[in-house]
Design a protein around this motif. Sequence first.
Motif, PDB file in Angstrom:
ATOM      1  N   ALA A   1      47.088 100.790  -1.436  1.00 21.19           N
ATOM      2  CA  ALA A   1      48.467 101.268  -1.433  1.00 21.19           C
ATOM      3  C   ALA A   1      48.619 102.511  -2.294  1.00 21.19           C
ATOM      4  O   ALA A   1      49.321 103.462  -1.914  1.00 21.19           O
ATOM      5  CB  ALA A   1      49.401 100.162  -1.929  1.00 21.19           C
ATOM      6  N   MET A   2      47.939 102.536  -3.452  1.00 19.21           N
ATOM      7  CA  MET A   2      48.015 103.711  -4.329  1.00 19.21           C
ATOM      8  C   MET A   2      47.430 104.948  -3.669  1.00 19.21           C
ATOM      9  O   MET A   2      47.935 106.055  -3.843  1.00 19.21           O
ATOM     10  CB  MET A   2      47.283 103.428  -5.644  1.00 19.21           C
ATOM     11  N   ALA A   3      46.376 104.747  -2.909  1.00 19.54           N
ATOM     12  CA  ALA A   3      45.730 105.893  -2.248  1.00 19.54           C
ATOM     13  C   ALA A   3      46.662 106.560  -1.244  1.00 19.54           C
ATOM     14  O   ALA A   3      46.555 107.769  -1.002  1.00 19.54           O
ATOM     15  CB  ALA A   3      44.453 105.427  -1.555  1.00 19.54           C
ATOM     16  N   ASP A   4      47.577 105.799  -0.651  1.00 19.99           N
ATOM     17  CA  ASP A   4      48.488 106.346   0.366  1.00 19.99           C
ATOM     18  C   ASP A   4      49.897 106.596  -0.163  1.00 19.99           C
ATOM     19  O   ASP A   4      50.773 107.007   0.604  1.00 19.99           O
ATOM     20  CB  ASP A   4      48.581 105.373   1.554  1.00 19.99           C
ATOM     21  N   THR A   5      50.136 106.334  -1.447  1.00 20.23           N
ATOM     22  CA  THR A   5      51.487 106.463  -1.983  1.00 20.23           C
ATOM     23  C   THR A   5      51.919 107.919  -2.080  1.00 20.23           C
ATOM     24  O   THR A   5      51.216 108.733  -2.679  1.00 20.23           O
ATOM     25  CB  THR A   5      51.572 105.816  -3.379  1.00 20.23           C
ATOM     26  N   PRO A   6      53.081 108.275  -1.504  1.00 22.42           N
ATOM     27  CA  PRO A   6      53.595 109.644  -1.642  1.00 22.42           C
ATOM     28  C   PRO A   6      53.994 109.922  -3.090  1.00 22.42           C
ATOM     29  O   PRO A   6      54.127 109.005  -3.904  1.00 22.42           O
ATOM     30  CB  PRO A   6      54.830 109.648  -0.719  1.00 22.42           C
ATOM     31  N   TRP A   7      54.240 111.193  -3.408  1.00 25.29           N
ATOM     32  CA  TRP A   7      54.601 111.581  -4.762  1.00 25.29           C
ATOM     33  C   TRP A   7      55.895 110.925  -5.223  1.00 25.29           C
ATOM     34  O   TRP A   7      56.065 110.622  -6.397  1.00 25.29           O
ATOM     35  CB  TRP A   7      54.721 113.107  -4.865  1.00 25.29           C
TER      36      TRP A   7
ATOM     37  N   VAL B   1      61.571 101.670  -4.836  1.00 28.53           N
ATOM     38  CA  VAL B   1      61.566 100.637  -5.875  1.00 28.53           C
ATOM     39  C   VAL B   1      61.931  99.291  -5.254  1.00 28.53           C
ATOM     40  O   VAL B   1      62.912  99.178  -4.518  1.00 28.53           O
ATOM     41  CB  VAL B   1      62.565 101.003  -6.997  1.00 28.53           C
ATOM     42  N   GLY B   2      61.112  98.287  -5.523  1.00 29.85           N
ATOM     43  CA  GLY B   2      61.342  96.955  -4.978  1.00 29.85           C
ATOM     44  C   GLY B   2      60.807  96.752  -3.574  1.00 29.85           C
ATOM     45  O   GLY B   2      61.006  95.686  -2.982  1.00 29.85           O
ATOM     46  N   ALA B   3      60.094  97.759  -3.041  1.00 28.44           N
ATOM     47  CA  ALA B   3      59.681  97.708  -1.635  1.00 28.44           C
ATOM     48  C   ALA B   3      58.260  97.210  -1.426  1.00 28.44           C
ATOM     49  O   ALA B   3      57.768  97.222  -0.296  1.00 28.44           O
ATOM     50  CB  ALA B   3      59.826  99.099  -1.005  1.00 28.44           C
ATOM     51  N   PHE B   4      57.578  96.748  -2.472  1.00 31.37           N
ATOM     52  CA  PHE B   4      56.172  96.376  -2.310  1.00 31.37           C
ATOM     53  C   PHE B   4      55.972  95.258  -1.296  1.00 31.37           C
ATOM     54  O   PHE B   4      55.010  95.276  -0.526  1.00 31.37           O
ATOM     55  CB  PHE B   4      55.561  95.967  -3.657  1.00 31.37           C
ATOM     56  N   ARG B   5      56.861  94.277  -1.290  1.00 27.58           N
ATOM     57  CA  ARG B   5      56.665  93.151  -0.371  1.00 27.58           C
ATOM     58  C   ARG B   5      56.731  93.588   1.084  1.00 27.58           C
ATOM     59  O   ARG B   5      56.117  92.960   1.947  1.00 27.58           O
ATOM     60  CB  ARG B   5      57.704  92.063  -0.661  1.00 27.58           C
ATOM     61  N   SER B   6      57.477  94.651   1.368  1.00 26.32           N
ATOM     62  CA  SER B   6      57.505  95.182   2.734  1.00 26.32           C
ATOM     63  C   SER B   6      56.246  95.977   3.032  1.00 26.32           C
ATOM     64  O   SER B   6      55.830  96.094   4.193  1.00 26.32           O
ATOM     65  CB  SER B   6      58.736  96.085   2.911  1.00 26.32           C
ATOM     66  N   LEU B   7      55.623  96.510   1.983  1.00 26.84           N
ATOM     67  CA  LEU B   7      54.436  97.346   2.137  1.00 26.84           C
ATOM     68  C   LEU B   7      53.157  96.515   2.175  1.00 26.84           C
ATOM     69  O   LEU B   7      52.181  96.898   2.840  1.00 26.84           O
ATOM     70  CB  LEU B   7      54.385  98.331   0.964  1.00 26.84           C
ATOM     71  N   GLU B   8      53.162  95.372   1.503  1.00 27.36           N
ATOM     72  CA  GLU B   8      51.950  94.582   1.301  1.00 27.36           C
ATOM     73  C   GLU B   8      51.239  94.156   2.583  1.00 27.36           C
ATOM     74  O   GLU B   8      49.999  94.254   2.655  1.00 27.36           O
ATOM     75  CB  GLU B   8      52.312  93.351   0.450  1.00 27.36           C
TER      76      GLU B   8
ATOM     77  N   PRO C   1      52.006  88.362  -3.169  1.00 27.30           N
ATOM     78  CA  PRO C   1      53.449  88.508  -3.353  1.00 27.30           C
ATOM     79  C   PRO C   1      53.843  89.490  -4.451  1.00 27.30           C
ATOM     80  O   PRO C   1      54.949  90.025  -4.457  1.00 27.30           O
ATOM     81  CB  PRO C   1      53.924  87.096  -3.695  1.00 27.30           C
ATOM     82  N   GLU C   2      52.954  89.726  -5.414  1.00 27.41           N
ATOM     83  CA  GLU C   2      53.290  90.615  -6.521  1.00 27.41           C
ATOM     84  C   GLU C   2      52.041  91.328  -7.020  1.00 27.41           C
ATOM     85  O   GLU C   2      50.924  90.810  -6.948  1.00 27.41           O
ATOM     86  CB  GLU C   2      53.938  89.830  -7.660  1.00 27.41           C
ATOM     87  N   LEU C   3      52.245  92.529  -7.523  1.00 30.14           N
ATOM     88  CA  LEU C   3      51.142  93.307  -8.062  1.00 30.14           C
ATOM     89  C   LEU C   3      50.761  92.768  -9.436  1.00 30.14           C
ATOM     90  O   LEU C   3      51.586  92.203 -10.149  1.00 30.14           O
ATOM     91  CB  LEU C   3      51.554  94.779  -8.152  1.00 30.14           C
ATOM     92  N   PRO C   4      49.495  92.959  -9.849  1.00 29.53           N
ATOM     93  CA  PRO C   4      49.034  92.349 -11.102  1.00 29.53           C
ATOM     94  C   PRO C   4      49.523  93.021 -12.381  1.00 29.53           C
ATOM     95  O   PRO C   4      49.287  92.505 -13.465  1.00 29.53           O
ATOM     96  CB  PRO C   4      47.509  92.434 -10.992  1.00 29.53           C
TER      97      PRO C   4
END
Length: 435
Positions: free
Chosen positions: A311-317, A322-329, A341-344
């Motif tokens: 996810a970090m490799a594709d993250t835009p600048w 914010v709060g969208a990780f669960r949709s991205l996972e 469900p959550e990042l470490p």
Amino acid sequence: MQIAFRLLIILLAAIPALAILHDGLVRHALTAAAAVILVFAAMGQEKEVSTAAQILKRFSLTMAFPALWMVLQLAPLPFPSLVNPIWSTASAALGESLAARVSINPGATLQSLIAYLAMLSLLISTVIVARDRHRAETLFYVLTTVTTFMSAEWLIGQLDVFAGLIPPTGSTAASAFTAMAALSALANGAAIVMAIERHLSRRDPENASWIPLLTRLALGAFGLAMALTALKSLAAGGVMASIALGFVAIIVVAVVRRLEIRSWPAIILFASIATIAVAISLLRLQDPSAPTIAGFATFATAESLSVAQRAMADTPWLGNGVGAFRSLEPIYRDFGAAPVPELPSTALAVAIEWGLPALAILVLIAIQIFVFMFRAAIRRGRDSQFASAAAAGVLVLLCMAFFDQSLMNATVQIVAAVMTGLGIAQSAGRTSGPG
């Protein structure tokens, strides 16, 4: 003002119960409570409100940045290079035009914005309420008691009779107990230093009664022992190193004030110590298999690290929202693998949801707040431990943001907001003005 003060105490006293409830329920209740507390705090004495506003004025851009960043992520943008590419893909798949945004989940980002405003309201309320030193002292001891009770709650939860009461180690809820134990250790350490300083500052310390000093030292030592015992089973080496650095900050403030050294040389001295400690941590604590900020996560599983790095490799600048990780996972999870469900760590969540530039800015904001309170503690005539404990707390939570996800928990955010507000409020005496 008294109503706001009592509501703050009630909110803090409820934290041990809130810590074992669902985080979403806590946030809904907190939003309403924070708004009510701010209204009553703003209705207080005009002098206290205006003085608090003067102190907070220097942090206006600092406080506004997170909200403005989330608004930017929510707003439809006309520049394709800034928006998340998922919107153009969705438009092509649906065959219709969609408003292009940075956030891939505007609803989650809006909820995060509301949660941030609630925490900001809590911090502002605390600054207003804690301008009075007697209310500040009461809030400080309530914070110390509550965080110490959280350490005891964790230790009790390890008994077979209470098995299942406390969340398993590695979850966001469990890492909240780590943060509470860390803050408890710092607060009890500051309380011990405060007791010694107050005894020594008496006009005739040799003939003064030793009973108040010994009582406070005993209570502080008990709370410190409780916190350290909990941390022994909760925290890894990185967290313990950051707590040690927090203790160094508190001790440096006490020694520098005693020797009457000016603030900036003291800040340079502590910055040198902190730089050496961070350099050693970078060499010893990072996982070689994850040579990014993901390598500092204490309880990271192989799957969560894999998802985070992809996810970090594709993250835009500007982040993914914010709060969208669960949709991205689900996009970055291996086929057939269990959900993540959550990042470490909090730092990973910020890097992916906010973007790396925002992570850098938020780290600088935390450093700014630390320097302000650390310098204020050195310059403070008395009651410097309120600001020094808050400064140490900010420093430890900043370090812990790279080790675990404790700062994602609502109860930790409540304690952090109140402790920081307390430190800012007591950055100067009632007659000296803001430092």
